[in-house]
Design a protein around this motif. Structure first.
Motif, PDB file in Angstrom:
ATOM      1  N   ASP A   1      51.003  40.103  26.445  1.00  0.00           N
ATOM      2  CA  ASP A   1      51.394  40.835  25.244  1.00  0.00           C
ATOM      3  C   ASP A   1      52.594  41.694  25.588  1.00  0.00           C
ATOM      4  O   ASP A   1      52.588  42.405  26.596  1.00  0.00           O
ATOM      5  N   VAL A   2      53.629  41.622  24.748  1.00  0.00           N
ATOM      6  CA  VAL A   2      54.836  42.415  24.965  1.00  0.00           C
ATOM      7  C   VAL A   2      54.838  43.559  23.958  1.00  0.00           C
ATOM      8  O   VAL A   2      54.665  43.348  22.766  1.00  0.00           O
ATOM      9  N   LEU A   3      55.026  44.782  24.464  1.00  0.00           N
ATOM     10  CA  LEU A   3      55.029  45.971  23.625  1.00  0.00           C
ATOM     11  C   LEU A   3      56.383  46.672  23.725  1.00  0.00           C
ATOM     12  O   LEU A   3      56.955  46.770  24.815  1.00  0.00           O
ATOM     13  N   ASP A   4      56.881  47.157  22.586  1.00  0.00           N
ATOM     14  CA  ASP A   4      58.149  47.877  22.545  1.00  0.00           C
ATOM     15  C   ASP A   4      57.903  49.345  22.868  1.00  0.00           C
ATOM     16  O   ASP A   4      57.191  50.025  22.147  1.00  0.00           O
ATOM     17  N   VAL A   5      58.464  49.799  23.970  1.00  0.00           N
ATOM     18  CA  VAL A   5      58.413  51.215  24.345  1.00  0.00           C
ATOM     19  C   VAL A   5      59.852  51.684  24.565  1.00  0.00           C
ATOM     20  O   VAL A   5      60.215  52.164  25.609  1.00  0.00           O
ATOM     21  N   SER A   6      60.668  51.506  23.528  1.00  0.00           N
ATOM     22  CA  SER A   6      62.116  51.706  23.577  1.00  0.00           C
ATOM     23  C   SER A   6      62.515  52.881  24.458  1.00  0.00           C
ATOM     24  O   SER A   6      61.862  53.914  24.413  1.00  0.00           O
TER      25      SER A   6
ATOM     26  N   LEU B   1      60.518  47.781  27.668  1.00  0.00           N
ATOM     27  CA  LEU B   1      59.384  46.995  27.195  1.00  0.00           C
ATOM     28  C   LEU B   1      58.244  47.126  28.187  1.00  0.00           C
ATOM     29  O   LEU B   1      58.467  47.352  29.376  1.00  0.00           O
ATOM     30  N   SER B   2      57.032  46.926  27.696  1.00  0.00           N
ATOM     31  CA  SER B   2      55.859  46.849  28.551  1.00  0.00           C
ATOM     32  C   SER B   2      55.224  45.488  28.326  1.00  0.00           C
ATOM     33  O   SER B   2      55.049  45.060  27.183  1.00  0.00           O
TER      34      SER B   2
ATOM     35  N   THR C   1      47.451  43.122  34.495  1.00  0.00           N
ATOM     36  CA  THR C   1      48.621  43.674  35.180  1.00  0.00           C
ATOM     37  C   THR C   1      49.658  44.123  34.152  1.00  0.00           C
ATOM     38  O   THR C   1      49.923  43.417  33.186  1.00  0.00           O
ATOM     39  N   VAL C   2      50.231  45.300  34.361  1.00  0.00           N
ATOM     40  CA  VAL C   2      51.244  45.840  33.459  1.00  0.00           C
ATOM     41  C   VAL C   2      52.605  45.764  34.149  1.00  0.00           C
ATOM     42  O   VAL C   2      52.760  46.225  35.276  1.00  0.00           O
ATOM     43  N   TRP C   3      53.559  45.180  33.460  1.00  0.00           N
ATOM     44  CA  TRP C   3      54.936  45.088  33.922  1.00  0.00           C
ATOM     45  C   TRP C   3      55.792  45.957  33.025  1.00  0.00           C
ATOM     46  O   TRP C   3      55.559  46.038  31.824  1.00  0.00           O
ATOM     47  N   SER C   4      56.805  46.569  33.577  1.00  0.00           N
ATOM     48  CA  SER C   4      57.775  47.327  32.799  1.00  0.00           C
ATOM     49  C   SER C   4      59.112  46.594  32.879  1.00  0.00           C
ATOM     50  O   SER C   4      59.508  46.137  33.948  1.00  0.00           O
TER      51      SER C   4
END
Length: 170
Positions: free
Chosen positions: A93-98, A101-102, A109-112
């Motif tokens: 899942d890709v999340l926008d954390v302008s 991205l996360s 596992t979390v990628w930045s």
């Protein structure tokens, strides 16, 4: 074809360039397998690269806690609107954390993905950002006044130890 990043814990993240082009007119990227361009002293890949067509080369460099992905776009694609590189991130899942991205992979596992940097042939900064898509995300580059070739460069971070050319299973 894309790249497979493997963390110290064995978690995997696949990243695949799907399209290159302009709004509503992107072409499918070539599915050429990445090739090892250089090795480190232990014989591990130090740089991978692949010709993606549309005058675009995609490359990857492993970093201590992630990897750097880059695109060299030699010529402006035809059409109107900003340049778009469409990336497929399967099983995550890709999340926008302008402005970043996360990416949350299925195994937790979390990628930045850091702010994307784009420069033109003169070394001038070119405005670039991420937009979420149904397959992952797009890198959008406002190239109206840019001198080609362009260099586009996001960085992914987590506890990575190696990269390999990965074939698609989806």
């Amino acid at each position: 074809e894309g790249v497979l990043a493997i963390t110290e814990q064995g978690s995997e993240l696949r990243v695949r360039l799907e399209t290159i082009g302009r709004d509503g007119g992107g072409r499918e990227a070539l599915r050429a397998a990445p090739r090892v361009k250089s090795l480190d002293v232990a014989g591990r890949p130090k740089r991978l690269a692949a010709d993606r067509g549309s005058a675009t080369t995609e490359w990857w460099i492993p970093l201590h806690r992630g990897f750097e992905q880059g695109f060299e776009v030699a010529a402006a694609p035809e059409g109107d609107g900003p340049l778009r590189l469409g990336l497929d991130i399967p099983d995550a899942d890709v999340l926008d954390v302008s402005p970043a991205l996360s990416i949350d992979s299925d195994d937790g596992t979390v990628w930045s993905v850091s702010r994307v940097v784009a420069t033109d042939a003169r070394g001038a900064d070119v405005s670039a950002w991420y937009e979420l898509s149904n397959r992952g995300f797009d890198i959008v580059v406002q190239d109206t006044n840019a001198a080609y070739p362009l260099s586009i460069d996001p960085i992914y971070t987590t506890g990575i130890t190696s990269l390999s050319a990965g074939s698609s299973s989806t």
